[in-house]
Design an enzyme around this catalytic site. Structure first.
Site, PDB file in Angstrom:
ATOM      1  N   GLU A 103       0.841  -1.204   0.000  1.00 37.65           N
ATOM      2  CA  GLU A 103       0.000   0.000   0.000  1.00 37.65           C
ATOM      3  C   GLU A 103       0.879   1.259   0.000  1.00 37.65           C
ATOM      4  O   GLU A 103       0.538   2.263  -0.618  1.00 37.65           O
ATOM      5  CB  GLU A 103      -0.936  -0.017   1.218  1.00 37.65           C
ATOM      6  CG  GLU A 103      -2.004  -1.111   1.074  1.00 37.65           C
ATOM      7  CD  GLU A 103      -2.842  -1.269   2.334  1.00 37.65           C
ATOM      8  OE1 GLU A 103      -2.246  -1.567   3.394  1.00 37.65           O
ATOM      9  OE2 GLU A 103      -4.059  -1.094   2.264  1.00 37.65           O
ATOM     10  N   GLU A 123      -3.247  -9.574   3.846  1.00 40.96           N
ATOM     11  CA  GLU A 123      -4.013  -9.275   5.064  1.00 40.96           C
ATOM     12  C   GLU A 123      -5.061 -10.346   5.375  1.00 40.96           C
ATOM     13  O   GLU A 123      -5.312 -10.650   6.540  1.00 40.96           O
ATOM     14  CB  GLU A 123      -4.692  -7.900   4.959  1.00 40.96           C
ATOM     15  CG  GLU A 123      -3.744  -6.718   5.128  1.00 40.96           C
ATOM     16  CD  GLU A 123      -3.095  -6.246   3.841  1.00 40.96           C
ATOM     17  OE1 GLU A 123      -3.104  -7.017   2.852  1.00 40.96           O
ATOM     18  OE2 GLU A 123      -2.568  -5.128   3.807  1.00 40.96           O
TER      19      GLU A 123
HETATM   20  N1  3HC Z   1       4.769  -7.078  12.059  1.00 42.26           N
HETATM   21  C1  3HC Z   1       5.544  -7.386  13.134  1.00 42.26           C
HETATM   22  N2  3HC Z   1       6.464  -8.364  13.137  1.00 42.26           N
HETATM   23  C2  3HC Z   1       6.615  -9.053  11.989  1.00 42.26           C
HETATM   24  C3  3HC Z   1       5.841  -8.796  10.840  1.00 42.26           C
HETATM   25  C4  3HC Z   1       4.891  -7.748  10.895  1.00 42.26           C
HETATM   26  N3  3HC Z   1       4.138  -7.396   9.839  1.00 42.26           N
HETATM   27  N4  3HC Z   1       6.219  -9.661   9.866  1.00 42.26           N
HETATM   28  C5  3HC Z   1       7.190 -10.421  10.392  1.00 42.26           C
HETATM   29  N5  3HC Z   1       7.429 -10.060  11.667  1.00 42.26           N
HETATM   30  C6  3HC Z   1       8.437 -10.623  12.568  1.00 42.26           C
HETATM   31  C7  3HC Z   1       8.169 -12.088  12.869  1.00 42.26           C
HETATM   32  O1  3HC Z   1       7.281 -12.235  13.959  1.00 42.26           O
HETATM   33  C8  3HC Z   1       9.563 -12.617  13.167  1.00 42.26           C
HETATM   34  O2  3HC Z   1       9.874 -12.254  14.492  1.00 42.26           O
HETATM   35  P1  3HC Z   1      10.806 -13.216  15.400  1.00 42.26           P
HETATM   36  O3  3HC Z   1      12.111 -13.302  14.649  1.00 42.26           O
HETATM   37  O4  3HC Z   1      10.848 -12.495  16.678  1.00 42.26           O
HETATM   38  O5  3HC Z   1      10.088 -14.539  15.457  1.00 42.26           O
HETATM   39  C9  3HC Z   1      10.464 -11.783  12.250  1.00 42.26           C
HETATM   40  O6  3HC Z   1       9.675 -10.649  11.862  1.00 42.26           O
HETATM   41  C10 3HC Z   1      10.897 -12.506  11.003  1.00 42.26           C
HETATM   42  O7  3HC Z   1       9.748 -13.064  10.392  1.00 42.26           O
HETATM   43  P2  3HC Z   1       9.778 -14.517   9.712  1.00 42.26           P
HETATM   44  O8  3HC Z   1      10.382 -15.498  10.644  1.00 42.26           O
HETATM   45  O9  3HC Z   1       8.403 -14.757   9.214  1.00 42.26           O
HETATM   46  O10 3HC Z   1      10.810 -14.255   8.533  1.00 42.26           O
HETATM   47  P3  3HC Z   1      10.748 -14.758   7.036  1.00 42.26           P
HETATM   48  O11 3HC Z   1      11.931 -14.199   6.371  1.00 42.26           O
HETATM   49  O12 3HC Z   1      10.497 -16.225   6.995  1.00 42.26           O
HETATM   50  O13 3HC Z   1       9.446 -14.063   6.395  1.00 42.26           O
HETATM   51  C11 3HC Z   1       7.925 -12.300   5.860  1.00 42.26           C
HETATM   52  C12 3HC Z   1       9.371 -12.679   6.268  1.00 42.26           C
HETATM   53  C13 3HC Z   1       7.614 -12.869   4.469  1.00 42.26           C
HETATM   54  C14 3HC Z   1       7.851 -10.805   5.826  1.00 42.26           C
HETATM   55  C15 3HC Z   1       6.921 -12.892   6.879  1.00 42.26           C
HETATM   56  O14 3HC Z   1       7.331 -12.559   8.179  1.00 42.26           O
HETATM   57  C16 3HC Z   1       5.507 -12.421   6.734  1.00 42.26           C
HETATM   58  O15 3HC Z   1       4.778 -12.939   5.917  1.00 42.26           O
HETATM   59  N6  3HC Z   1       5.097 -11.421   7.538  1.00 42.26           N
HETATM   60  C17 3HC Z   1       3.743 -10.973   7.591  1.00 42.26           C
HETATM   61  C18 3HC Z   1       3.440 -10.059   6.438  1.00 42.26           C
HETATM   62  C19 3HC Z   1       2.032  -9.565   6.514  1.00 42.26           C
HETATM   63  O16 3HC Z   1       1.104 -10.287   6.759  1.00 42.26           O
HETATM   64  N7  3HC Z   1       1.869  -8.257   6.277  1.00 42.26           N
HETATM   65  C20 3HC Z   1       0.604  -7.652   6.362  1.00 42.26           C
HETATM   66  C21 3HC Z   1       0.424  -7.112   7.743  1.00 42.26           C
HETATM   67  S1  3HC Z   1      -1.184  -6.444   8.002  1.00 42.26           S
HETATM   68  C22 3HC Z   1      -1.131  -4.960   7.224  1.00 42.26           C
HETATM   69  O17 3HC Z   1      -0.165  -4.617   6.586  1.00 42.26           O
HETATM   70  C23 3HC Z   1      -2.330  -4.106   7.391  1.00 42.26           C
HETATM   71  C24 3HC Z   1      -2.342  -2.964   6.446  1.00 42.26           C
HETATM   72  O18 3HC Z   1      -3.153  -3.272   5.337  1.00 42.26           O
HETATM   73  C25 3HC Z   1      -2.868  -1.736   7.116  1.00 42.26           C
END
Ligand code: 3HC
Ligand code: NAI
Length: 649
Positions: A103, A123
Site C-alpha cells: 500500500e 491481510e
Molecule cells: N509485524 C511485526 N512483526 C513481523 C511482521 C509484521 N508485519 N512480519 C514479520 N514479523 C516478525 C516475525 O514475527 C519474526 O519475528 P521473530 O524473529 O521475533 O520470530 C520476524 O519478523 C521474522 O519473520 P519470519 O520469521 O516470518 O521471517 P521470514 O523471512 O520467513 O518471512 C515475511 C518474512 C515474508 C515478511 C513474513 O514474516 C511475513 O509474511 N510477515 C507478515 C506479512 C504480513 O502479513 N503483512 C501484512 C500485515 S497487516 C497490514 O499490513 C495491514 C495494512 O493493510 C494496514
C-alpha cells in the site's frame, strides 16, 4: 535512525531501516512524515526515492501494534499525504512488499522492483483486509478480477507478473537503488491513483465467477468475503468514500475473534523455532543429504531437499526401485518448474544435484541421512545399522517413522546421540509441518542442526518427544477413534465429514482416511493388536472394510464408493456394515447433531492434547495449535484447538 534521508544530487533517498522486516511501526510512520516535510520544503529536491535497508522492502503494518491504542499518524493518513506530495515519489522494492508495504508502494507515483521481489496483500491470512487504501488503489492500476485474486487470495506475485499486470513500472536489471534514482531523475508528477478512475470489470459474469470461487474457498473465514465487499465498494463509490468504507471494515475485522486467532497462529508458528535455539550450541552446516527409500515419502523428502538447494543421493533396495524413486522425484521437480516454484536454471541445478544408488557407500560424504523405508521396526533398525557403518561418524541419522519408538532405534546403534526423528507429512515437498522428534539420547547439536535444516526447507518445525504417533498422529488417532465410536453410536461417515467441513476442515476424517489408504492404519492396528488394552472400546468397522479389500480411493471403495471420475458417494455397503456393527454390540443408535459431533471431536482433541502436554511430548499448547492447523487443516481462523474457546465451538 529508523528513517533516514540522503541526497543524491536533486534526488532525495529516504531509507527505512526497521529490522527485521521494516514493518510500518509508529517510529517508521513518524520518520516518513518527517521525510515528507523535509523533501517538500527543500527546493533542491526534485523527486524522492523510497527504499529499505536489510532483507526486504516494507513487509506490512506492525502486527504487534494491533492490540494497542492507535498512535498518529495512522498509516492511511500518512499514505494519503505521500500520495498528495508535490514531488514524485519512486518506490524501490526488494524482498517482499506486503500488505501496508504494498500500500505504501501504491501511493508512490512510480514503482521499480528487484527481479526477485514479491508483492502481495496478504491481510486476509491475518483475518483482515488491506486497511490503508489497497482495495481502492489496486483496482485503479490492475483489473478488478486480478485485484480480487490478490486481495482475497493473499498470494504473492513475482516482479515479472507485477510488471505484466501493470502493478510496477520497471524491473531493475542489476542495481535497484541506482536505477530507482535514474527513474526519479526523469520522473514527472503523475496523478495519484485515487484521482484516477477505477478499471471496469471485464463483465459481470467474470466478476461473479471470481467472487463465487472465493466465497466457496473461504469455508467460514470472514475476511475473504469482506475483501469482495471492499472491492465492490471501490467499484461503485468515489475514492474518499471507498477509503472510509475500507477503513471501517478493516477496523471491524481487526477486533474480530478470527483476526485475533490468526495473529495467534502467525506468532505461534514463528515461536516453534525457539525449541531449536539452544544456548551455546551452533547448528552444523549441511552440504550433502542422503535419503533411504524412494517411495511416497522418501521421494517427497528428496524433492523437498533438492528444492531447498541440497545435493541429494537416494538409496533404494534394487535398481528397479531406485529408478522408480528417481522418476517420482524428477516428476515432482518438473511440476515445481511448471508451477513457477523453480526457475529453469534452478530446476537444472536440482536435477544435477540428484543421484540414485543401491549402495550405502554412496552416502560416505553425507552430513544427514533420512530413512523413509517401510514402517517396520526391524527393517528400520537394519537400515540404520547399515547406514551407521557407511556414513561419517559425525553424520546425523534421521527417521521419518510415523509411529515407531525412535529411542529403541537409537539404542540399537553405536552413536545414539546422532539419531533424531524428522517426521514429514505427505506430500513432503508441499506440507509445511515437520515434527522434530528428540530422543532421550540425542545431543543438542543434532537437535539444533535439525531445526536449521527445517528452516532451510522453509518448514515449520515443531519439537516433539518420542511417543506413539508423536503429536500429530497421536491426536489424529484419538479423534479418529472418537469418530469411529460415533459410527456405532448413530452417525454415518458422511454425517461426521459434513459436520467437520461445516466447522471449517477442508475434509472430514473418513474422506481423509479414504484418500490416505485404509490399509496404513489397519497395518498399525494389527501391529498393536497383541498389546492393545482390551478394556478399551474397540471399533471393528475399519478392519472389516479392509478385510473386504476396501482400502479407500485407490480401490474405488472405502468408507465411500468412488465413481470412475473419483467422485465420492455414500456407500450402501458401509452403511449396512455400520448398522450391523451397532446391532452386534447392542447399541441403540441415536441421531447425533453436527454440533454434538464437533463437540465430541474437539473434546477428544483437547483431552489428548492435555495428555501430550502432561507427558512432555508436546512443548506447549501453542505448538499443538500449529500442528493441528498445519497437519490436518484444523481451521486456521479458529487459532487451533487450544486457542479456540469452548464458547465458539
Ligand atoms: N509485524 C511485526 N512483526 C513481523 C511482521 C509484521 N508485519 N512480519 C514479520 N514479523 C516478525 C516475525 O514475527 C519474526 O519475528 P521473530 O524473529 O521475533 O520470530 C520476524 O519478523 C521474522 O519473520 P519470519 O520469521 O516470518 O521471517 P521470514 O523471512 O520467513 O518471512 C515475511 C518474512 C515474508 C515478511 C513474513 O514474516 C511475513 O509474511 N510477515 C507478515 C506479512 C504480513 O502479513 N503483512 C501484512 C500485515 S497487516 C497490514 O499490513 C495491514 C495494512 O493493510 C494496514
Ligand atoms: P512406501 O511403501 O511408499 O515406500 C517405502 C520405500 O522404501 C519403498 O520404495 C521401498 O522399496 C523402500 N525400502 C524398503 N526397504 C528398504 C531398504 N532396506 N533399503 C532401501 N529402500 C528400502 O512407504 P511410505 O509411505 O513412503 O512410508 C515410508 C515411511 O514414512 C514409513 O515409515 C511411514 O510410516 C512414514 N510416513 C509415511 C507417511 C505417508 O503419508 N505415507 C507420512 C509420514 C511418514
Amino acid at each position: 535512525m529508523t528513517v533516514s534521508l540522503q541526497k543524491h544530487g536533486q534526488i532525495a533517498v529516504v531509507t527505512i531501516d526497521n529490522p527485521p522486516v521494516n514493518a510500518t511501526s509508529h517510529a517508521v510512520r513518524l520518520g516518513l512524515q518527517n521525510a515528507l516535510h523535509q523533501t517538500t520544503q527543500d527546493d533542491d529536491v526534485q523527486s524522492v526515492v523510497l527504499h529499505c535497508a536489510g532483507r526486504t522492502f516494507v513487509a506490512g503494518a506492525d502486527i504487534t501494534e494491533f492490540g494497542a491504542p492507535p498512535q498518529d499518524p495512522s498509516l492511511p493518513d500518512l499514505l494519503a499525504q505521500i500520495e498528495a506530495a508535490p514531488k514524485p515519489w519512486v518506490a524501490a522494492i526488494h524482498g517482499t512488499s506486503l500488505g501496508g508495504g504494498l500500500e505504501t508502494a501504491l501511493v508512490c507515483h512510480y514503482r521499480i522492483a528487484d527481479p526477485a521481489a514479491k508483492l502481495a496483500l496478504p491481510e486476509v491470512t491475518l483475518g483482515l483486509i488491506p486497511g490503508a487504501g489497497g482495495t481502492v488503489r489496486l483496482p485503479r492500476l490492475i483489473a478488478p478480477e486480478q485485484a480480487v485474486e490478490m486481495i482475497a487470495g493473499g498470494k504473492p506475485v513475482t516482479a515479472a507478473r507485477a510488471l505484466e499486470l501493470g502493478l510496477i513500472d520497471q524491473i531493475a536489471s542489476a542495481d535497484l537503488l541506482g536505477e530507482a534514482i535514474a527513474l526519479a531523475e526523469g520522473a514527472t508528477r503523475r496523478a495519484p491513483l485515487t484521482m484516477r478512475p477505477f478499471i471496469a470489470v471485464t463483465s459481470q459474469d467474470t466478476w461473479d465467477n471470481a467472487a463465487q470461487k472465493i466465497k466457496t474457498k473461504a469455508r467460514g473465514q470472514t475476511s475473504p468475503i469482506a475483501a469482495i465487499t471492499a472491492l465492490e465498494n471501490a467499484l461503485k463509490m468515489d475514492a474518499p468514500a471507498a477509503l472510509a468504507a475500507e477503513r471501517a471494515l478493516f477496523e471491524e475485522l481487526r477486533d474480530s475473534d478470527q483476526c485475533k486467532a490468526l495473529r495467534h497462529i502467525f506468532f505461534a508458528e514463528r515461536a516453534t523455532a525457539q525449541a531449536g535455539r539452544i544456548k551455546g550450541v551452533a547448528a552444523t552446516p549441511l552440504s550433502q543429504v542422503g535419503v533411504v527409500g524412494g517411495g511416497t515419502m522418501g521421494a517427497g523428502i528428496a524433492a523437498a531437499c533438492l528444492l531447498a538447494g541440497y545435493p541429494v543421493t537416494l538409496i533404494e533396495r534394487n535398481n528397479e526401485a531406485a529408478v522408480a524413486g528417481r522418476d517420482r522425484v524428477l516428476a515432482t521437480l518438473d511440476q515445481s518448474l511448471k508451477r513457477g516454484v523453480l526457475t529453469t536454471a534452478a530446476h537444472l541445478q536440482a536435477v544435477e544435484n540428484f543421484h540414485i544408488s543401491t549402495n550405502y557407500t554412496a552416502l560416505s560424504d553425507a552430513d544427514l541421512v533420512i530413512e523413509a523405508v517401510f514402517e517396520d521396526m526391524q527393517v528400520k533398525i537394519d537400515v540404520l545399522t547399515a547406514l551407521e557403518a557407511a556414513v561419517r561418524p559425525d553424520a546425523i541419522l534421521a527417521t521419518n517413522t510415523s509411529y515407531l519408538d525412535i529411542n529403541v532405534m537409537a539404542a540399537a546403534l553405536t552413536r545414539p546421540s546422532r539419531v533424531i526423528g524428522l517426521h514429514f507429512f505427505s506430500p513432503a515437498h508441499i506440507m509445511k509441518l515437520l515434527e522434530i522428534v528428540v530422543t532421550d539420547s540425542v545431543d543438542d547439536q543434532t537437535t539444533a542442526t535439525a531445526f536449521a535444516f527445517a528452516k532451510r526447507l522453509k518448514k515449520i518445525a515443531v519439537r516433539a518427544k518420542v511417543g506413539e504417533g508423536f503429536i500429530a498422529n497421536r491426536i489424529m488417532s484419538a479423534y479418529r477413534r472418537e469418530a469411529e465410536y460415533m459410527l456405532e453410536d448413530g452417525a454415518m461417515p458422511w454425517d461426521i465429514d459434513t459436520a467437520m467441513r461445516k466447522f471449517g476442515f477442508p475434509m472430514g476424517i473418513f474422506e481423509m482416511q479414504d484418500l490416505a489408504g485404509l490399509d496404513i492404519s489397519w497395518a498399525m492396528r494389527k501391529r498393536l493388536n497383541a498389546t492393545r488394552d482390551r478394556t478399551q472400546r474397540y471399533v471393528d468397522i475399519g478392519d472389516k472394510l479392509c478385510e473386504g479389500g476396501h482400502f479407500g480411493r485407490k480401490t474405488g471403495r472405502g468408507y465411500y464408493d468412488y465413481s470412475d471420475s473419483g467422485k465420492a458417494r455414500p456407500s450402501a455397503e458401509t452403511r449396512a456394515l455400520i448398522m450391523a456393527e451397532s446391532r452386534r454390540k447392542g447399541i441403540t443408535r441415536v441421531q447425533i447433531s453436527d454440533k454434538a459431533i464437533m463437540a465430541r471431536i474437539l473434546g477428544r482433541i483437547r483431552s489428548e492434547a492435555a495428555m501430550l502436554l502432561h507427558e512432555g511430548i508436546a512443548r506447549c499448547a501453542d505448538d499443538i495449535d500449529v500442528v493441528m492447523v498445519n497437519a490436518f487443516g484444523f481451521p486456521r481462523w479458529t487459532g487451533g484447538p487450544m486457542f479456540h474457546t469452548s464458547g465458539q465451538d
